[in-house]
Structures are given as structure tokens and as C-alpha cells.
Scaffold this active site. Structure first.
Site, PDB file in Angstrom:
ATOM      1  N   GLU A   1     -35.889 -61.006 132.533  1.00 56.28           N
ATOM      2  CA  GLU A   1     -34.767 -61.555 133.916  1.00 56.28           C
ATOM      3  C   GLU A   1     -34.652 -59.994 134.611  1.00 56.28           C
ATOM      4  O   GLU A   1     -33.998 -59.199 133.972  1.00 56.28           O
ATOM      5  CB  GLU A   1     -33.339 -62.501 133.032  1.00 56.28           C
ATOM      6  CG  GLU A   1     -33.717 -63.635 134.219  1.00 56.28           C
ATOM      7  CD  GLU A   1     -32.084 -63.986 133.399  1.00 56.28           C
ATOM      8  OE1 GLU A   1     -31.670 -63.549 132.086  1.00 56.28           O
ATOM      9  OE2 GLU A   1     -32.238 -65.548 133.993  1.00 56.28           O
TER      10      GLU A   1
ATOM     11  N   HIS B   1     -32.971 -57.932 131.823  1.00 56.38           N
ATOM     12  CA  HIS B   1     -33.053 -58.940 130.178  1.00 56.38           C
ATOM     13  C   HIS B   1     -34.471 -59.174 130.015  1.00 56.38           C
ATOM     14  O   HIS B   1     -34.502 -60.110 130.396  1.00 56.38           O
ATOM     15  CB  HIS B   1     -32.015 -59.701 131.225  1.00 56.38           C
ATOM     16  CG  HIS B   1     -31.292 -60.743 129.913  1.00 56.38           C
ATOM     17  ND1 HIS B   1     -31.269 -62.226 130.114  1.00 56.38           N
ATOM     18  CD2 HIS B   1     -31.415 -60.425 128.463  1.00 56.38           C
ATOM     19  CE1 HIS B   1     -30.657 -62.606 129.830  1.00 56.38           C
ATOM     20  NE2 HIS B   1     -30.717 -61.600 128.299  1.00 56.38           N
TER      21      HIS B   1
ATOM     22  N   SER C   1     -27.046 -59.619 128.872  1.00 56.70           N
ATOM     23  CA  SER C   1     -27.343 -61.182 129.411  1.00 56.70           C
ATOM     24  C   SER C   1     -26.373 -61.311 129.857  1.00 56.70           C
ATOM     25  O   SER C   1     -26.601 -63.151 130.088  1.00 56.70           O
ATOM     26  CB  SER C   1     -27.860 -62.174 128.135  1.00 56.70           C
ATOM     27  OG  SER C   1     -27.101 -61.265 126.939  1.00 56.70           O
TER      28      SER C   1
ATOM     29  N   ASN D   1     -28.942 -67.356 130.856  1.00 54.63           N
ATOM     30  CA  ASN D   1     -27.753 -68.450 130.393  1.00 54.63           C
ATOM     31  C   ASN D   1     -27.171 -68.871 130.621  1.00 54.63           C
ATOM     32  O   ASN D   1     -26.291 -69.636 130.124  1.00 54.63           O
ATOM     33  CB  ASN D   1     -27.341 -67.229 129.726  1.00 54.63           C
ATOM     34  CG  ASN D   1     -27.893 -66.132 128.195  1.00 54.63           C
ATOM     35  OD1 ASN D   1     -27.952 -67.340 127.522  1.00 54.63           O
ATOM     36  ND2 ASN D   1     -28.054 -64.718 128.264  1.00 54.63           N
TER      37      ASN D   1
HETATM   38  N1  CAA Z   1     -41.067 -59.394 116.044  1.00 59.19           N
HETATM   39  C1  CAA Z   1     -42.709 -59.275 116.448  1.00 59.19           C
HETATM   40  N2  CAA Z   1     -42.747 -60.434 116.217  1.00 59.19           N
HETATM   41  C2  CAA Z   1     -42.514 -61.709 115.828  1.00 59.19           C
HETATM   42  C3  CAA Z   1     -41.248 -61.307 114.955  1.00 59.19           C
HETATM   43  C4  CAA Z   1     -40.295 -60.759 115.704  1.00 59.19           C
HETATM   44  N3  CAA Z   1     -39.126 -60.690 115.583  1.00 59.19           N
HETATM   45  N4  CAA Z   1     -41.087 -62.685 114.699  1.00 59.19           N
HETATM   46  C5  CAA Z   1     -42.377 -63.773 115.013  1.00 59.19           C
HETATM   47  N5  CAA Z   1     -42.958 -62.869 115.267  1.00 59.19           N
HETATM   48  C6  CAA Z   1     -44.478 -62.916 115.716  1.00 59.19           C
HETATM   49  C7  CAA Z   1     -45.282 -63.470 114.359  1.00 59.19           C
HETATM   50  O1  CAA Z   1     -45.862 -62.450 113.743  1.00 59.19           O
HETATM   51  C8  CAA Z   1     -46.063 -64.594 114.834  1.00 59.19           C
HETATM   52  O2  CAA Z   1     -47.042 -63.474 115.167  1.00 59.19           O
HETATM   53  P1  CAA Z   1     -48.836 -64.180 115.648  1.00 59.19           P
HETATM   54  O3  CAA Z   1     -48.386 -65.438 116.549  1.00 59.19           O
HETATM   55  O4  CAA Z   1     -48.987 -62.927 115.711  1.00 59.19           O
HETATM   56  O5  CAA Z   1     -48.885 -64.746 114.263  1.00 59.19           O
HETATM   57  C9  CAA Z   1     -45.712 -64.822 115.500  1.00 59.19           C
HETATM   58  O6  CAA Z   1     -44.566 -64.416 116.268  1.00 59.19           O
HETATM   59  C10 CAA Z   1     -45.257 -66.534 115.283  1.00 59.19           C
HETATM   60  O7  CAA Z   1     -44.234 -65.791 114.157  1.00 59.19           O
HETATM   61  P2  CAA Z   1     -44.539 -66.703 113.277  1.00 59.19           P
HETATM   62  O8  CAA Z   1     -45.761 -67.973 113.079  1.00 59.19           O
HETATM   63  O9  CAA Z   1     -43.146 -66.253 112.349  1.00 59.19           O
HETATM   64  O10 CAA Z   1     -43.155 -68.219 113.799  1.00 59.19           O
HETATM   65  P3  CAA Z   1     -42.848 -69.493 114.409  1.00 59.19           P
HETATM   66  O11 CAA Z   1     -44.167 -70.169 115.096  1.00 59.19           O
HETATM   67  O12 CAA Z   1     -41.818 -70.355 114.392  1.00 59.19           O
HETATM   68  O13 CAA Z   1     -42.172 -68.678 115.988  1.00 59.19           O
HETATM   69  C11 CAA Z   1     -40.392 -68.105 117.089  1.00 59.19           C
HETATM   70  C12 CAA Z   1     -40.972 -67.759 115.415  1.00 59.19           C
HETATM   71  C13 CAA Z   1     -41.268 -67.055 117.807  1.00 59.19           C
HETATM   72  C14 CAA Z   1     -39.409 -66.558 117.215  1.00 59.19           C
HETATM   73  C15 CAA Z   1     -40.197 -69.206 117.438  1.00 59.19           C
HETATM   74  O14 CAA Z   1     -39.771 -69.513 116.540  1.00 59.19           O
HETATM   75  C16 CAA Z   1     -39.731 -68.902 118.900  1.00 59.19           C
HETATM   76  O15 CAA Z   1     -40.163 -68.743 120.500  1.00 59.19           O
HETATM   77  N6  CAA Z   1     -38.306 -68.742 119.216  1.00 59.19           N
HETATM   78  C17 CAA Z   1     -36.832 -69.302 120.173  1.00 59.19           C
HETATM   79  C18 CAA Z   1     -36.535 -67.809 120.401  1.00 59.19           C
HETATM   80  C19 CAA Z   1     -36.012 -68.388 121.618  1.00 59.19           C
HETATM   81  O16 CAA Z   1     -35.523 -68.741 122.737  1.00 59.19           O
HETATM   82  N7  CAA Z   1     -35.757 -66.706 122.225  1.00 59.19           N
HETATM   83  C20 CAA Z   1     -35.067 -66.238 123.016  1.00 59.19           C
HETATM   84  C21 CAA Z   1     -33.152 -66.396 122.656  1.00 59.19           C
HETATM   85  S1  CAA Z   1     -32.408 -65.763 124.289  1.00 59.19           S
HETATM   86  C22 CAA Z   1     -32.516 -64.138 124.484  1.00 59.19           C
HETATM   87  O17 CAA Z   1     -33.021 -63.682 123.545  1.00 59.19           O
HETATM   88  C23 CAA Z   1     -31.820 -63.665 125.266  1.00 59.19           C
HETATM   89  C24 CAA Z   1     -30.221 -64.134 125.109  1.00 59.19           C
HETATM   90  O18 CAA Z   1     -29.734 -63.781 126.416  1.00 59.19           O
HETATM   91  C25 CAA Z   1     -29.499 -64.754 124.465  1.00 59.19           C
END
Ligand code: CAA
Length: 301
Positions: free
Chosen positions: A170, A158, A124, A208
Site C-alpha cells: 500500500e 506498507h 500500518s 487496516n
Molecule cells: N516467509 C517466507 N515464506 C513463507 C513464510 C514466511 N514467513 N510463511 C510461509 N511462507 C511460504 C511457504 O514457504 C510456502 O511457500 P511455497 O508456496 O513456495 O511452498 C507458502 O508461503 C505457503 O506456506 P505454507 O504452505 O507453509 O502455509 P499456508 O499455505 O498456510 O500459507 C500463509 C501461509 C501464506 C501465511 C497463509 O496462511 C496466508 O496467506 N495467511 C494470511 C496472511 C495475511 O493475511 N497477511 C496479512 C496480514 S496484515 C499485515 O501484514 C499488515 C498489517 O498492517 C497488519
């Protein structure tokens, strides 16, 4: 004309939240056999357990048939040594954000696998150009045909957490990456069901470079007592419709990962706006890594 990915078999290094997610989308969406390696058998066990859970949930929600879920699960094979990746057309490394660890892995991959295997990193923030240089065979230089060819098949892919849900990959070209490698890697990410953006090989890339100063600023606000953790997160969730506030998101990514990324960007740019906050450093010193360790800005059971 678009180039096909040509991946008949993929391999993933790391069965943590990122690696497992990449193996998942490879098996479910790209529908290719996937070799999975992690140095920790316990991590493999928990990673595969998570995969079974996500597959079962997708079946219960009607997103996958039980046959498709079984076929996807059967595509994943665990291997106990990197040399067993032979035959893979694409390897995606998803281990910790630590250059020394990645360098050792890419050196091994380059000596064990065919020179035509695409070697991708899910880093990342770390320089893909430096990672590509670590694949130059011993005794060869960057300008020897073997050195050039080896580095030219390294690329950045990424993914974002949770990989099965987040729609973006990415794509990053190292200085040495060939156009063919870049286009095949792009085609593979699309086959995994993702949309692709391109970033130059700068510390943190686009994602990032933007996200980490934002998270760090939230941590520094908490440190200065500007607002409570809840109010900082609520401001972004309800005021800007972010799915998670920045402190919750930092816990979700992992505070150790956030710190490693921030350090890479800070050292890589020398720009003080990227300097990690002391509070983040101390929390990582205390081994409060966020959701995965049960404690970060919040507590998790
Ligand atoms: N694996 C698979 N599916 C998942 C999951 C996982 N670990 N966590 C959640 N889900 C799925 C759920 O099953 C649900 O699916 P359906 O739509 O089929 O029901 C859906 O995602 C939504 O989940 P929830 O209803 O449980 O919860 P939510 O609506 O709060 O969503 C989330 C959870 C998708 C994580 C949401 O909070 C979100 O988008 N958060 C931000 C995540 C983000 O910004 N990620 C990027 C981080 S930066 C990075 O990764 C890169 C880096 O370099 C640091």
C-alpha cells in the site's frame, strides 16, 4: 512515462518479521545492496537466521539458484548505527507501531542523511503527515525551503506479512510528499515484486481500515461467547475461503500490533466502531502477543 526508482542502495530499520521481509525482497527481487539496522543484536541474529532459512527453502524448491541465493544474502550488510545509512537512496523504517519511536528515528535520519534520501515508513496506521513533519530540521519551519524539501521525501510503503509471499504494497502520500517521491517509491515496490495500491493518509489506510474492525468483531464475538475460537476461524476459512480465520490472523500479526493499530484508528477517527475490545486489551496486558510470544488466542510451541 514511468519514473525509475533510482535506488542504488536501500536501508531497512528493524529486523523483525516485517523489516526482515522487506530486506529480503530488496535483496532478492530489487537486487540492490541493503543496509540493515536493529537496536537489538538478538533480533538481527534471529532475522538473518530466518532469511537464511527462507533462501535455503527457495533453493530447495527450485525458485532460486544457490548462486542467486548467495548473491542475495551477500547484498545484506548489518550496520550498528543509523548514521551508517549514509549513501542509501531509500530508507524503509519497519519498527513497532509507536509514533514516539518513529518520530525519534525520522528525526535522526533527517539530521544524518542526505536531504535527497527517500524516507519511507512501513507504518500500518500512523499519520505519514505527522511522521513527515518530524523530519523538518531544527530551527526551520514547515514553510522554509529546507523544511518543505525534507518533509516532501517522506512516504508510506506498507508491506504485508509474510512479506516474501504477500503480493501487495500500500502506497501512502503524506500531505507533504512530492510527486517524484511517490512515483519513485511506487517503482521501488514494483521492483521488489509487488503490486501497488494507493491510499490517502487516513488512520489505518484502506487495508487496516477494513481489516481491524473485522478482527475486532471476531474478538468481540469470542468475548460474548457467540462461538468458540475454532468455530469463528473455521467459519471464515471454510465459508469464505480466507487462508486464516480472524483470530488466527490476529495472532499471526501480533496482538500488540493489532491493539496499537486499533487504538490509532479509534483515536484518529473518534468513531466507536473502531474501539478495541476489552478482551484484546487484557490479552496484551497479560503479554499474550500471539504467535511471536507463544500464546494468543491459540498456543504455539
Ligand atoms: N516467509 C517466507 N515464506 C513463507 C513464510 C514466511 N514467513 N510463511 C510461509 N511462507 C511460504 C511457504 O514457504 C510456502 O511457500 P511455497 O508456496 O513456495 O511452498 C507458502 O508461503 C505457503 O506456506 P505454507 O504452505 O507453509 O502455509 P499456508 O499455505 O498456510 O500459507 C500463509 C501461509 C501464506 C501465511 C497463509 O496462511 C496466508 O496467506 N495467511 C494470511 C496472511 C495475511 O493475511 N497477511 C496479512 C496480514 S496484515 C499485515 O501484514 C499488515 C498489517 O498492517 C497488519
Amino acid at each position: 512515462m514511468s519514473i525509475a526508482h533510482g535506488v542504488r542502495k536501500a536501508a531497512v530499520i528493524g529486523a523483525g518479521q516485517m523489516g526482515l521481509g522487506i530486506a529480503f525482497v530488496s535483496a532478492v527481487h530489487a537486487k540492490v545492496p541493503v543496509l540493515l539496522y536493529d537496536k537489538s543484536p538478538a533480533q538481527i541474529k534471529s532475522g538473518l537466521g530466518l532469511m537464511d532459512k527462507i533462501l535455503a527453502k527457495d533453493v530447495s524448491k527450485g525458485k532460486l539458484t544457490s548462486e542467486a541465493a548467495k548473491e542475495a544474502r551477500d547484498r545484506v550488510t548489518v550496520v550498528d548505527e543509523l548514521k551508517h545509512f549514509q549513501g542509501a537512496d531509500l530508507v524503509i523504517e519497519a519498527v513497532a507501531e509507536n509514533f514516539a519511536v518513529k518520530e525519534a528515528i525520522f528525526r535522526t535520519l533527517s539530521s544524518e542523511l542526505s536531504p535527497t534520501t527517500i524516507l519511507a515508513s512501513n507504518t500500518s496506521s500512523i499519520s505519514l503527515t505527522k511522521i513527515a513533519a518530524s523530519t523538518i530540521p531544527q530551527g526551520k519551519t514547515a514553510n522554509d525551503p529546507e523544511g518543505k524539501a525534507s518533509a516532501s521525501r517522506v512516504v508510506g510503503l506498507h508491506f504485508f506479512n509474510p512479506v516474501p509471499v504477500m503480493k501487495l504494497v500500500e502506497l501512502i502520500a503524506a500531505t507533504q510528499t512530492s510527486q517524484e517521491t511517490l512515483e519513485r517509491a511506487r517503482a521501488y515496490a514494483i521492483a521488489c515484486g509487488k503490486e501497488v495500491t494507493y491510499s490517502k493518509d487516513v488512520p489505518g489506510f484502506v487495508a487496516n481500515g477494513l481489516l481491524m474492525p473485522f478482527i475486532n468483531e471476531a474478538i468481540m464475538m469470542l468475548e460474548r461467547g457467540v462461538a468458540t475460537r475454532e468455530d469463528i476461524d473455521k467459519t471464515l476459512k471454510l465459508g469464505m475461503n480466507h487462508p486464516m480465520g480472524p483470530l488466527q490472523l490476529a495472532d499471526f500479526i501480533g496482538l500488540d500490533t493489532c491493539l496499537a493499530i486499533q487504538q490509532t484508528i479509534y483515536h484518529g477517527t473518534g468513531d466507536s466502531k473502531y474501539r478495541p475490545s476489552v478482551l484484546l486489551e487484557r490479552m496484551v496486558d497479560a503479554q499474550w502477543y500471539g504467535k511471536k510470544s507463544g500464546k494468543g488466542f491459540y498456543e504455539y510451541s
